[in-house]
Scaffold this motif. Structure first.
Motif, PDB file in Angstrom:
ATOM      1  N   GLY A 186       0.928  -1.311  -0.106  1.00 54.85           N
ATOM      2  CA  GLY A 186       0.142   0.152   0.374  1.00 54.85           C
ATOM      3  C   GLY A 186       0.702   1.196   0.005  1.00 54.85           C
ATOM      4  O   GLY A 186       0.345   2.409  -0.074  1.00 54.85           O
ATOM      5  N   LEU A 187       2.064   1.108   0.105  1.00 55.08           N
ATOM      6  CA  LEU A 187       2.762   2.599   0.028  1.00 55.08           C
ATOM      7  C   LEU A 187       3.015   2.852  -1.482  1.00 55.08           C
ATOM      8  O   LEU A 187       3.268   2.235  -2.381  1.00 55.08           O
ATOM      9  N   CYS A 188       3.091   4.379  -1.462  1.00 56.61           N
ATOM     10  CA  CYS A 188       3.331   4.965  -2.613  1.00 56.61           C
ATOM     11  C   CYS A 188       4.606   6.089  -2.378  1.00 56.61           C
ATOM     12  O   CYS A 188       4.934   6.497  -1.558  1.00 56.61           O
ATOM     13  N   ALA A 189       5.252   6.071  -3.623  1.00 52.58           N
ATOM     14  CA  ALA A 189       6.411   7.090  -3.487  1.00 52.58           C
ATOM     15  C   ALA A 189       6.238   8.259  -4.406  1.00 52.58           C
ATOM     16  O   ALA A 189       5.604   7.954  -5.802  1.00 52.58           O
ATOM     17  N   VAL A 190       6.850   9.302  -4.211  1.00 56.67           N
ATOM     18  CA  VAL A 190       6.645  10.442  -5.249  1.00 56.67           C
ATOM     19  C   VAL A 190       8.017  10.515  -6.030  1.00 56.67           C
ATOM     20  O   VAL A 190       9.077  10.453  -5.547  1.00 56.67           O
ATOM     21  N   HIS A 191       7.660  10.767  -7.464  1.00 59.43           N
ATOM     22  CA  HIS A 191       8.696  10.758  -8.321  1.00 59.43           C
ATOM     23  C   HIS A 191       8.701  12.325  -9.130  1.00 59.43           C
ATOM     24  O   HIS A 191       7.730  12.678  -9.358  1.00 59.43           O
ATOM     25  N   ASP A 192       9.857  12.627  -9.569  1.00 59.52           N
ATOM     26  CA  ASP A 192      10.282  14.052  -9.798  1.00 59.52           C
ATOM     27  C   ASP A 192      11.157  13.898 -10.637  1.00 59.52           C
ATOM     28  O   ASP A 192      12.219  13.623 -10.309  1.00 59.52           O
ATOM     29  N   PHE A 193      11.459  15.093 -11.879  1.00 56.45           N
ATOM     30  CA  PHE A 193      12.595  15.020 -12.356  1.00 56.45           C
ATOM     31  C   PHE A 193      13.509  16.455 -12.201  1.00 56.45           C
ATOM     32  O   PHE A 193      14.445  16.519 -12.621  1.00 56.45           O
ATOM     33  N   THR A 194      12.907  17.186 -11.036  1.00 58.19           N
ATOM     34  CA  THR A 194      13.521  18.519 -10.578  1.00 58.19           C
ATOM     35  C   THR A 194      15.142  18.129 -10.439  1.00 58.19           C
ATOM     36  O   THR A 194      15.939  19.166 -10.729  1.00 58.19           O
ATOM     37  N   ARG A 195      15.361  17.257  -9.543  1.00 58.03           N
ATOM     38  CA  ARG A 195      16.824  17.074  -9.123  1.00 58.03           C
ATOM     39  C   ARG A 195      17.734  16.387 -10.289  1.00 58.03           C
ATOM     40  O   ARG A 195      18.945  16.287 -10.090  1.00 58.03           O
ATOM     41  N   SER A 196      17.133  15.984 -11.338  1.00 62.94           N
ATOM     42  CA  SER A 196      17.835  15.356 -12.552  1.00 62.94           C
ATOM     43  C   SER A 196      17.981  16.396 -13.508  1.00 62.94           C
ATOM     44  O   SER A 196      18.573  17.293 -13.713  1.00 62.94           O
ATOM     45  N   PHE A 197      16.721  16.375 -14.345  1.00 59.06           N
ATOM     46  CA  PHE A 197      16.874  17.111 -15.803  1.00 59.06           C
ATOM     47  C   PHE A 197      16.485  18.589 -15.215  1.00 59.06           C
ATOM     48  O   PHE A 197      16.975  19.622 -15.857  1.00 59.06           O
ATOM     49  N   GLY A 198      16.039  18.793 -14.207  1.00 55.49           N
ATOM     50  CA  GLY A 198      15.485  20.216 -13.576  1.00 55.49           C
ATOM     51  C   GLY A 198      16.763  21.065 -13.521  1.00 55.49           C
ATOM     52  O   GLY A 198      16.625  22.354 -13.621  1.00 55.49           O
ATOM     53  N   ARG A 199      17.994  20.527 -13.401  1.00 54.53           N
ATOM     54  CA  ARG A 199      19.092  21.224 -12.741  1.00 54.53           C
ATOM     55  C   ARG A 199      19.678  21.981 -14.120  1.00 54.53           C
ATOM     56  O   ARG A 199      20.501  22.795 -14.098  1.00 54.53           O
ATOM     57  N   ARG A 200      19.081  21.443 -15.356  1.00 58.60           N
ATOM     58  CA  ARG A 200      19.785  22.120 -16.454  1.00 58.60           C
ATOM     59  C   ARG A 200      18.919  23.141 -17.070  1.00 58.60           C
ATOM     60  O   ARG A 200      19.326  23.939 -17.941  1.00 58.60           O
ATOM     61  N   LEU A 201      18.024  23.466 -16.577  1.00 60.11           N
ATOM     62  CA  LEU A 201      16.692  24.586 -16.825  1.00 60.11           C
ATOM     63  C   LEU A 201      16.950  25.896 -16.011  1.00 60.11           C
ATOM     64  O   LEU A 201      17.209  25.704 -14.791  1.00 60.11           O
ATOM     65  N   GLY A 202      16.634  26.900 -16.741  1.00 57.96           N
ATOM     66  CA  GLY A 202      16.377  28.119 -16.029  1.00 57.96           C
ATOM     67  C   GLY A 202      15.096  28.166 -15.316  1.00 57.96           C
ATOM     68  O   GLY A 202      14.464  27.313 -15.586  1.00 57.96           O
ATOM     69  N   PRO A 203      15.075  29.106 -14.297  1.00 60.68           N
ATOM     70  CA  PRO A 203      13.675  29.373 -13.643  1.00 60.68           C
ATOM     71  C   PRO A 203      12.512  29.234 -14.314  1.00 60.68           C
ATOM     72  O   PRO A 203      11.472  28.489 -13.848  1.00 60.68           O
ATOM     73  N   ASP A 204      12.523  29.829 -15.379  1.00 55.86           N
ATOM     74  CA  ASP A 204      11.110  29.927 -16.101  1.00 55.86           C
ATOM     75  C   ASP A 204      10.703  28.652 -16.902  1.00 55.86           C
ATOM     76  O   ASP A 204       9.622  28.193 -16.867  1.00 55.86           O
ATOM     77  N   ASP A 205      11.975  28.072 -17.561  1.00 58.36           N
ATOM     78  CA  ASP A 205      11.700  26.776 -18.066  1.00 58.36           C
ATOM     79  C   ASP A 205      11.365  25.565 -17.189  1.00 58.36           C
ATOM     80  O   ASP A 205      10.469  24.739 -17.472  1.00 58.36           O
ATOM     81  N   LEU A 206      11.959  25.959 -15.885  1.00 61.80           N
ATOM     82  CA  LEU A 206      11.894  24.775 -14.825  1.00 61.80           C
ATOM     83  C   LEU A 206      10.186  24.753 -14.476  1.00 61.80           C
ATOM     84  O   LEU A 206       9.519  24.039 -14.246  1.00 61.80           O
ATOM     85  N   ALA A 207       9.898  26.357 -14.283  1.00 64.94           N
ATOM     86  CA  ALA A 207       8.420  26.251 -13.897  1.00 64.94           C
ATOM     87  C   ALA A 207       7.561  25.890 -14.808  1.00 64.94           C
ATOM     88  O   ALA A 207       6.373  25.137 -14.461  1.00 64.94           O
ATOM     89  N   ARG A 208       7.661  25.908 -16.246  1.00 66.27           N
ATOM     90  CA  ARG A 208       6.947  25.425 -16.942  1.00 66.27           C
ATOM     91  C   ARG A 208       6.691  24.066 -17.201  1.00 66.27           C
ATOM     92  O   ARG A 208       5.938  23.496 -17.329  1.00 66.27           O
ATOM     93  N   MET A 209       8.132  23.525 -17.111  1.00 62.60           N
ATOM     94  CA  MET A 209       8.102  22.017 -17.335  1.00 62.60           C
ATOM     95  C   MET A 209       7.527  21.148 -16.023  1.00 62.60           C
ATOM     96  O   MET A 209       6.915  20.181 -15.897  1.00 62.60           O
ATOM     97  N   GLN A 210       7.697  21.811 -14.772  1.00 62.01           N
ATOM     98  CA  GLN A 210       7.150  21.425 -13.546  1.00 62.01           C
ATOM     99  C   GLN A 210       5.620  21.593 -13.623  1.00 62.01           C
ATOM    100  O   GLN A 210       4.861  20.600 -13.058  1.00 62.01           O
ATOM    101  N   GLN A 211       5.136  22.523 -14.417  1.00 63.83           N
ATOM    102  CA  GLN A 211       3.577  22.350 -14.675  1.00 63.83           C
ATOM    103  C   GLN A 211       3.126  21.258 -15.419  1.00 63.83           C
ATOM    104  O   GLN A 211       2.037  20.668 -15.245  1.00 63.83           O
ATOM    105  N   LYS A 212       3.737  21.168 -16.639  1.00 62.93           N
ATOM    106  CA  LYS A 212       3.716  19.998 -17.681  1.00 62.93           C
ATOM    107  C   LYS A 212       3.990  18.737 -16.961  1.00 62.93           C
ATOM    108  O   LYS A 212       3.026  17.826 -17.243  1.00 62.93           O
TER     109      LYS A 212
END
Length: 311
Positions: A186-212
């Motif tokens: 029954g456990l669930c884990a949260v997955h996110d790209f921010t610490r990997s691909f997100g490190r290559r993005l500027g603030p605006d692009d990061l915010a846009r991709m986090q929304q997508k």
């Protein structure tokens, strides 16, 4: 947790190797469920690379269109062995993409550079672009519907080094002690790209991709729909935390689960040659691309196949 996971892992209901890995019989590593494993393959040769995972396929030219019968046999082999290897396959990008279409819709990756087609990712690593794939991971688990599989072709490889390893996460789940498997229910884990691909993005692009691609929760243990096999579904690159667990308890549990991919008993290893193709079930495996060839160059092309939401 009341006792350490290291101690717990040595008190399972199966024999245990000195490194703490349960000695799961090979018959338990063979999938059971909606298809029949262990049947002979009539349309190609198959040589296992290890008892649990990986097989080299001979007698198939992937540049030629598949037949329905060949596709069905290859899919059964993929379910049974998790990753298939094909030598001497000279594919154009179009043939590469069209091969993937037999298993689903090829993905246009949101971050990685493309080759001649938008569905074909080009991974060039060398002196100017050091390897970053040398961490155990499952491709794009940060997506709501992570990829079903990936097909990778070697374009240029160093004379020595640059091997890729795969780990069978269903075998790793089977090798867990019973109390740990119960703990994961029954456990669930949260997955996110921010610490990997997100490190290559500027603030605006990061915010846009986090929304997508917002952070998404997947089961810590998922089930393969074709076989009913259960497997560990967390990885060190994209998994952030386990829902409902305190920071220390969640980190301890994740570290223990991450480490299961590192046991050789659950692995196979491929030494690449140019025009070698590897096709892996991205749901059931993790992989690790050794970065030991620096500063030499390694160039690969990959097509990833869209999947479904983990259950």
């Amino acid at each position: 947790m009341s006792t350490s996971l290291t101690d717990t892992a040595r008190r399972g209901d199966r024999p245990v190797f000195d490194n703490g890995v349960s000695a799961v019989p090979v018959r338990e590593l063979t999938p059971t469920g909606k298809f029949t494993p262990g049947l002979p393959y009539e349309l190609f040769g198959l040589a296992p690379c290890s008892p649990a995972i990986g097989a080299e396929i001979s007698g198939v030219d992937l540049a030629r269109p598949l037949t329905d019968e060949l596709h069905q046999e290859l899919h059964r082999a993929l379910l049974e062995w998790k990753v298939l290897f094909f030598r001497d396959q000279r594919l154009t990008p179009i043939q590469h993409r069209d091969l993937a279409r037999w298993w689903g819709t090829p993905e246009v990756h949101p971050f990685l550079p493309k080759a001649d087609l938008p569905e074909v990712v080009r991974l060039s690593r060398g002196a100017d672009s050091p390897a970053v794939e040398n961490v155990w991971h499952s491709d794009a688990s940060f997506e709501t519907t992570p990829p079903m599989g990936s097909i990778l072709r070697a374009v240029h490889v160093p004379d020595v080094g640059g091997d890729t390893l795969w780990a069978d996460m269903a075998a790793a789940y089977d090798g867990l002690p019973e109390d740990v498997r119960t703990r994961l229910e029954g456990l669930c884990a949260v997955h996110d790209f921010t610490r990997s691909f997100g490190r290559r993005l500027g603030p605006d692009d990061l915010a846009r991709m986090q929304q997508k691609y917002p952070a998404v929760a997947h089961p810590v243990v998922r089930t393969l729909p074709e076989s009913g096999r259960r497997l560990i579904y967390v990885n060190r690159i994209f998994t952030q935390h386990i829902e409902g667990l305190s920071g220390q308890e969640g980190r301890e549990l994740l570290e223990f689960l991450y480490d299961q991919a590192r046991h050789p008993e659950y692995q196979c290893r491929l030494r690449w040659r140019a025009d070698t193709v590897a096709f892996w079930d991205n749901r059931a495996t993790q992989h690790y691309a050794s970065g030991d060839y620096y500063p030499h160059t390694r160039v690969m092309e990959r097509v990833t196949i869209l999947g479904d939401r983990p259950q």
